[in-house]
Design an enzyme around this catalytic site. Structure first.
Site, mmCIF file in Angstrom:
data_model
loop_
_atom_site.group_PDB
_atom_site.id
_atom_site.type_symbol
_atom_site.label_atom_id
_atom_site.label_comp_id
_atom_site.label_asym_id
_atom_site.label_seq_id
_atom_site.Cartn_x
_atom_site.Cartn_y
_atom_site.Cartn_z
ATOM 1 N N GLY A 14 45.552 101.071 56.113
ATOM 2 C CA GLY A 14 45.890 100.718 57.497
ATOM 3 C C GLY A 14 46.930 101.645 58.089
ATOM 4 O O GLY A 14 47.818 101.209 58.829
ATOM 5 N N ALA A 15 46.811 102.935 57.793
ATOM 6 C CA ALA A 15 47.865 103.889 58.172
ATOM 7 C C ALA A 15 47.517 104.689 59.426
ATOM 8 O O ALA A 15 48.109 105.726 59.698
ATOM 9 C CB ALA A 15 48.157 104.823 56.999
ATOM 10 N N ARG A 17 47.992 103.564 62.441
ATOM 11 C CA ARG A 17 48.966 103.236 63.484
ATOM 12 C C ARG A 17 50.037 102.312 62.895
ATOM 13 O O ARG A 17 49.968 101.944 61.707
ATOM 14 C CB ARG A 17 48.285 102.567 64.686
ATOM 15 N N ASP A 64 36.699 100.383 55.100
ATOM 16 C CA ASP A 64 37.053 98.978 55.288
ATOM 17 C C ASP A 64 37.486 98.466 53.919
ATOM 18 O O ASP A 64 36.668 98.361 53.001
ATOM 19 C CB ASP A 64 35.833 98.216 55.804
ATOM 20 N N ASN A 91 49.008 97.963 52.901
ATOM 21 C CA ASN A 91 49.633 97.649 54.191
ATOM 22 C C ASN A 91 48.671 97.080 55.228
ATOM 23 O O ASN A 91 49.093 96.331 56.115
ATOM 24 C CB ASN A 91 50.281 98.932 54.745
ATOM 25 N N SER A 144 54.936 89.358 54.716
ATOM 26 C CA SER A 144 55.294 89.025 56.109
ATOM 27 C C SER A 144 56.433 88.020 56.173
ATOM 28 O O SER A 144 56.698 87.303 55.199
ATOM 29 C CB SER A 144 54.068 88.417 56.805
ATOM 30 N N TYR A 157 46.519 83.405 58.175
ATOM 31 C CA TYR A 157 47.495 84.480 57.928
ATOM 32 C C TYR A 157 48.540 84.000 56.930
ATOM 33 O O TYR A 157 48.871 84.707 55.976
ATOM 34 C CB TYR A 157 48.136 84.891 59.261
ATOM 35 N N LYS A 161 48.831 85.768 53.254
ATOM 36 C CA LYS A 161 50.054 86.545 52.965
ATOM 37 C C LYS A 161 50.786 85.928 51.768
ATOM 38 O O LYS A 161 51.323 86.657 50.928
ATOM 39 C CB LYS A 161 50.949 86.621 54.196
HETATM 40 N N1 LIG Z 1 54.058 93.703 63.340
HETATM 41 C C1 LIG Z 1 54.655 92.651 62.782
HETATM 42 O O1 LIG Z 1 55.431 91.906 63.420
HETATM 43 C C2 LIG Z 1 54.429 92.344 61.329
HETATM 44 C C3 LIG Z 1 55.209 91.339 60.746
HETATM 45 C C4 LIG Z 1 55.026 91.031 59.409
HETATM 46 C C5 LIG Z 1 54.077 91.718 58.660
HETATM 47 N N2 LIG Z 1 53.333 92.698 59.252
HETATM 48 C C6 LIG Z 1 52.340 93.359 58.406
HETATM 49 O O2 LIG Z 1 52.531 94.762 58.449
HETATM 50 C C7 LIG Z 1 51.273 95.396 58.200
HETATM 51 C C8 LIG Z 1 51.001 96.419 59.292
HETATM 52 O O3 LIG Z 1 50.942 95.712 60.520
HETATM 53 P P1 LIG Z 1 51.168 96.412 61.939
HETATM 54 O O4 LIG Z 1 52.114 95.557 62.679
HETATM 55 O O5 LIG Z 1 51.423 97.861 61.769
HETATM 56 O O6 LIG Z 1 49.734 96.137 62.556
HETATM 57 P P2 LIG Z 1 48.722 97.058 63.366
HETATM 58 O O7 LIG Z 1 47.706 96.123 63.901
HETATM 59 O O8 LIG Z 1 49.440 97.954 64.316
HETATM 60 O O9 LIG Z 1 48.095 97.977 62.208
HETATM 61 C C9 LIG Z 1 47.255 97.459 61.213
HETATM 62 C C10 LIG Z 1 46.324 98.548 60.746
HETATM 63 O O10 LIG Z 1 45.486 98.018 59.711
HETATM 64 C C11 LIG Z 1 44.182 98.504 59.940
HETATM 65 N N3 LIG Z 1 43.178 97.629 59.321
HETATM 66 C C12 LIG Z 1 42.836 96.364 59.674
HETATM 67 N N4 LIG Z 1 41.822 95.920 58.926
HETATM 68 C C13 LIG Z 1 41.512 96.921 58.061
HETATM 69 C C14 LIG Z 1 40.541 97.074 57.037
HETATM 70 N N5 LIG Z 1 39.670 96.086 56.765
HETATM 71 N N6 LIG Z 1 40.502 98.241 56.355
HETATM 72 C C15 LIG Z 1 41.372 99.239 56.631
HETATM 73 N N7 LIG Z 1 42.314 99.167 57.603
HETATM 74 C C16 LIG Z 1 42.378 98.018 58.310
HETATM 75 C C17 LIG Z 1 44.037 98.510 61.465
HETATM 76 O O11 LIG Z 1 42.955 99.316 61.896
HETATM 77 C C18 LIG Z 1 45.411 99.044 61.878
HETATM 78 O O12 LIG Z 1 45.446 100.447 61.972
HETATM 79 C C19 LIG Z 1 50.229 94.280 58.140
HETATM 80 O O13 LIG Z 1 49.961 93.931 56.800
HETATM 81 C C20 LIG Z 1 50.911 93.141 58.853
HETATM 82 O O14 LIG Z 1 50.398 91.890 58.449
HETATM 83 C C21 LIG Z 1 53.475 93.034 60.560
#
Ligand SMILES: NC(=O)c1ccc[n+]([C@@H]2O[C@H](COP(=O)([O-])OP(=O)(O)OC[C@H]3O[C@@H](n4cnc5c(N)ncnc54)[C@H](O)[C@@H]3O)[C@@H](O)[C@H]2O)c1
Length: 259
Positions: A14-15, A17, A64, A91, A144, A157, A161
Site C-alpha cells: 500500500g505504498a 500514497r 492485490d 501497511n 491502528s 476495521y 486490526k
Molecule cells: N490515516 C489514518 O488516520 C490511519 C490511522 C490508523 C491506521 N492507519 C493505517 O495506516 C495504513 C495506511 O493508511 P493511509 O492512511 O495511508 O491510507 P490510504 O488510503 O491513503 O492508503 C492506503 C493504501 O493501501 C492501498 N491498498 C488498499 N487495498 C490494497 C490491496 N488489497 N492491495 C494492495 N494495496 C492496497 C491503497 O491503494 C492505498 O494506496 C493502513 O493500514 C491504515 O489502516 C491509518
C-alpha cells in the site's frame, strides 16, 4: 542510534500514497532498496520515481495483497529485482465498513479480512523462506488507534486490526529464535486520504481527546516504522508501538449511535 538500512531490501504494501509512500521513502532514504506495492501500478510508480530521484533504489510491483497468487508473484518479482526481502511492512489498509446492527452482508467483512489479515498473512508467508534461510528479518504490521479500545463505527476495521495484533504477538513468539522480529505500529488519526473527508465535527471530537491537539503526519508514522526496521530495535519483539499523541478512546462517539 543505529538507523542505517544499507544492504537491506524492504517490501512495503500500500505504498502508492499516504503512510505507505512515506514509509517507503524513509526506508529508502536510510539505505534500503524498496519493493513498492500498491493495487495499481501508477501510484506505486510515482513513489518509485520519487525514491529514485532522491538517489534511492526501488521497484514498483502492483498486486492485490488479498490474492495469494498475486502476493507470491509480487515477492518473486521483487526478490529477483532487489534481492531477498529482509524487511516487510504490512501497511496496506482500507477504511470501509458498516455498523453491526445494520447487519451488513459479508462484503465489508471479507474486504477487510482480505486486506488487513489475509494480506498480512500472505505477505509474511511468502517472504518467510528468505528470512529463515538467512536467519534474519523484520516484519512490521500497521495496526491502528482502533486497537486501543475499538472505535465502534466500523466493526470490520476494529476486528481486523485487532487480529493483526494477534498475528504480531504469535509470530514474534514463533519466529524470534529464527532471528525474525515481528512488531506493530499503531498510528493515531493521521492526515492522509483515509481521514481527508472527516467533517469538522468529527475532527473536533477526535481532537478533544488528543493531548497534542492535532492529527499525526505520515512522516511521524514512518519514523516509528523505520525504528522497528532498524538495528536500533533489534531487541524489540512482539511490541505494538503506539504513535497516537496519547489519543484517548473515542467515548464521545457514543452520540453517533443515537441517530
Ligand atoms: N490515516 C489514518 O488516520 C490511519 C490511522 C490508523 C491506521 N492507519 C493505517 O495506516 C495504513 C495506511 O493508511 P493511509 O492512511 O495511508 O491510507 P490510504 O488510503 O491513503 O492508503 C492506503 C493504501 O493501501 C492501498 N491498498 C488498499 N487495498 C490494497 C490491496 N488489497 N492491495 C494492495 N494495496 C492496497 C491503497 O491503494 C492505498 O494506496 C493502513 O493500514 C491504515 O489502516 C491509518
Amino acid at each position: 542510534m543505529r538507523t542505517d538500512l544499507s544492504g537491506r531490501t524492504a517490501l512495503v504494501t500500500g505504498a502508492g500514497r499516504g503512510n505507505g509512500r512515506e514509509i517507503a521513502q524513509m526506508l529508502a532514504e536510510n539505505g534500503a532498496s524498496v519493493v513498492v506495492n500498491d493495487l495499481d501500478e501508477g501510484p506505486a510508480e510515482e513513489t518509485v520515481d520519487e525514491i529514485m530521484s532522491a538517489g534511492g533504489d526501488a521497484v514498483a510491483v502492483s498486486a492485490d495483497i488479498s490474492d495469494e497468487a498475486a502476493v507470491q508473484a509480487m515477492v518473486e518479482t521483487g526478490t529477483d529485482a532487489l534481492g531477498t526481502i529482509d524487511l516487510l511492512v504490512n501497511n496496506a489498509g482500507i477504511g470501509r465498513g458498516d455498523r453491526f446492527k445494520n447487519k451488513p452482508d459479508d462484503t465489508f467483512w471479507n474486504l477487510q479480512l482480505g486486506v488487513h489479515l489475509w494480506g498480512s498473512i500472505y505477505c509474511t508467508k511468502h517472504v518467510l523462506d528468505g528470512m529463515l534461510d538467512q536467519g534474519y528479518g523484520k516484519v512490521v504490521n500497521v495496526t491502528s488507534i482502533h486497537t486501543k479500545n475499538g472505535v465502534g463505527m466500523s466493526p470490520q476495521y476494529d476486528v481486523t486490526k485487532y487480529s493483526l495484533v494477534g498475528l504480531t504477538k504469535t509470530l514474534a513468539l514463533e519466529l524470534g529464535r529464527d532471528g525474525i522480529r515481528v512488531n506493530a505500529v499503531a498510528p493515531g488519526w493521521t492526515e492522509t486520504r483515509m481521514t481527508a473527508d472527516f467533517d469538522a465535527e468529527t475532527r473536533e471530537q477526535i481532537l478533544n481527546l488528543n493531548p497534542l491537539d492535532r492529527f499525526a503526519s505520515s512522516e511521524e508514522i514512518a519514523e516509528a516504522v523505520h525504528f522497528l526496521c532498524a538495528p536500533a530495535s533489534d531487541y524489540v519483539n512482539g511490541h505494538e508501538l503506539r504513535v497516537d499523541g496519547g489519543q484517548q478512546p473515542i467515548d464521545s462517539w457514543k452520540h453517533r449511535y443515537d441517530d
